[in-house]
Design a protein around this motif. Structure first.
Motif, PDB file in Angstrom:
ATOM      1  N   THR A  26     -57.213  76.319 132.937  1.00 20.32           N
ATOM      2  CA  THR A  26     -57.588  76.671 134.313  1.00 20.32           C
ATOM      3  C   THR A  26     -56.828  77.887 134.822  1.00 20.32           C
ATOM      4  O   THR A  26     -57.335  78.630 135.663  1.00 20.32           O
ATOM      5  CB  THR A  26     -57.341  75.474 135.248  1.00 20.32           C
ATOM      6  N   ARG A  42     -58.649  80.976 133.743  1.00 24.04           N
ATOM      7  CA  ARG A  42     -59.885  81.196 134.510  1.00 24.04           C
ATOM      8  C   ARG A  42     -59.651  81.991 135.787  1.00 24.04           C
ATOM      9  O   ARG A  42     -60.541  82.717 136.247  1.00 24.04           O
ATOM     10  CB  ARG A  42     -60.527  79.853 134.876  1.00 24.04           C
ATOM     11  N   GLY A  54     -62.680  74.039 136.434  1.00 20.17           N
ATOM     12  CA  GLY A  54     -62.379  73.894 135.018  1.00 20.17           C
ATOM     13  C   GLY A  54     -61.496  72.729 134.650  1.00 20.17           C
ATOM     14  O   GLY A  54     -61.157  72.556 133.468  1.00 20.17           O
TER      15      GLY A  54
END
Length: 253
Positions: free
Chosen positions: A192, A195, A249
């Motif tokens: 994450t 991301r 995510g």
């Protein structure tokens, strides 16, 4: 002499306030890797309930130590079970309020201008690091992301091969920043994290079976009034928060 006493009196907190906090304001300590998700949660809950949510982010170890020293926190969100267990064993969180909020994965990242995939084997990693580069990761002794990374590197037979080529930071977001700025050629962070940082690219994924499952447990701080955080904790367990975590995510239990 009188002027000194006046200054002292003016510096004291007003009755009914704790360190400048309003009576129903919620103070949350959360692992740094949850920043965007918890910012979303705080804003959504404040819009729904009118209760202000203030979130402080850092490595789970640093936050747990602050709570242990008496920080006036209402809710603690750790990036692993170990630090929550540590606080629970000392009576500093309410075990009845505890639940797992989300899960995550570990990835190997590089600066975006060096996007080639990297095999998780010694020769490939050392080649990607270059003659002087280091693999940056969170503190492997206390920060959950670092402990997960150490477990994975040992399972994959890479720990000793990278001896002298690792650099440790105080949080996973700090490790991410080193790679994003091009100050380190490789780093291990949560999926994450990668991301939300456009300056890095994922070049490998660490196998889930190579480390303990990444879990984010939540609990109310044991000394905090239960009524102040009850609504927010229920919100964190609800479908709206679960959907928001998936969108960012995270894995949802």
């Amino acid at each position: 002499m009188k002027s000194w006493w006046l200054l002292i009196l003016l510096a004291l907190p007003a009755p009914g306030l704790a360190s400048g906090r309003a009576g129903d304001e919620l103070l949350v300590f959360a692992a740094a890797s949850l920043q965007e998700a918890m910012d979303d949660a705080g804003a959504a809950w404040q819009a729904r309930s009118g209760q202000r949510v203030r979130v402080s982010y850092a490595g789970s170890a640093a936050l747990a130590r602050q709570l242990e020293r008496g920080a006036p926190v209402d809710v603690f969100v750790s990036a692993d079970a170990a630090w929550m267990d540590y606080l629970q064993a000392r009576g500093l969180v309410d075990p009845a309020s505890r639940f797992d909020l989300a899960g995550n994965a570990l990835v190997l990242v590089a600066p975006r201008d060096r996007p080639a995939a990297v095999a998780l084997e010694p020769a490939a990693l050392l080649a990607a690091l270059g003659p002087r580069g280091r693999l940056v990761l969170a503190d492997t002794g206390s920060v959950p992301a670092g402990r997960y990374a150490r477990q994975s590197l040992r399972t994959l037979g890479l720990w000793q091969a990278l001896h002298g080529r690792r650099a440790e930071t105080d949080s996973v977001r700090a490790a991410l920043s080193f790679v994003a700025r091009g100050e380190a050629p490789l780093g291990i962070v949560y999926a994450t994290d990668a991301r939300v940082e456009p300056r890095v690219v994922v070049v490998a994924r660490l196998p889930a079976g190579s480390h303990d499952a990444v879990r984010y447990p939540v609990a109310r701080a044991g000394m905090a009034p239960a009524a102040r955080s009850a609504g927010f904790l229920a919100f964190l367990r609800g479908d709206e928060m679960r959907d928001a975590l998936r969108a960012r995510g995270f894995m949802v239990p």
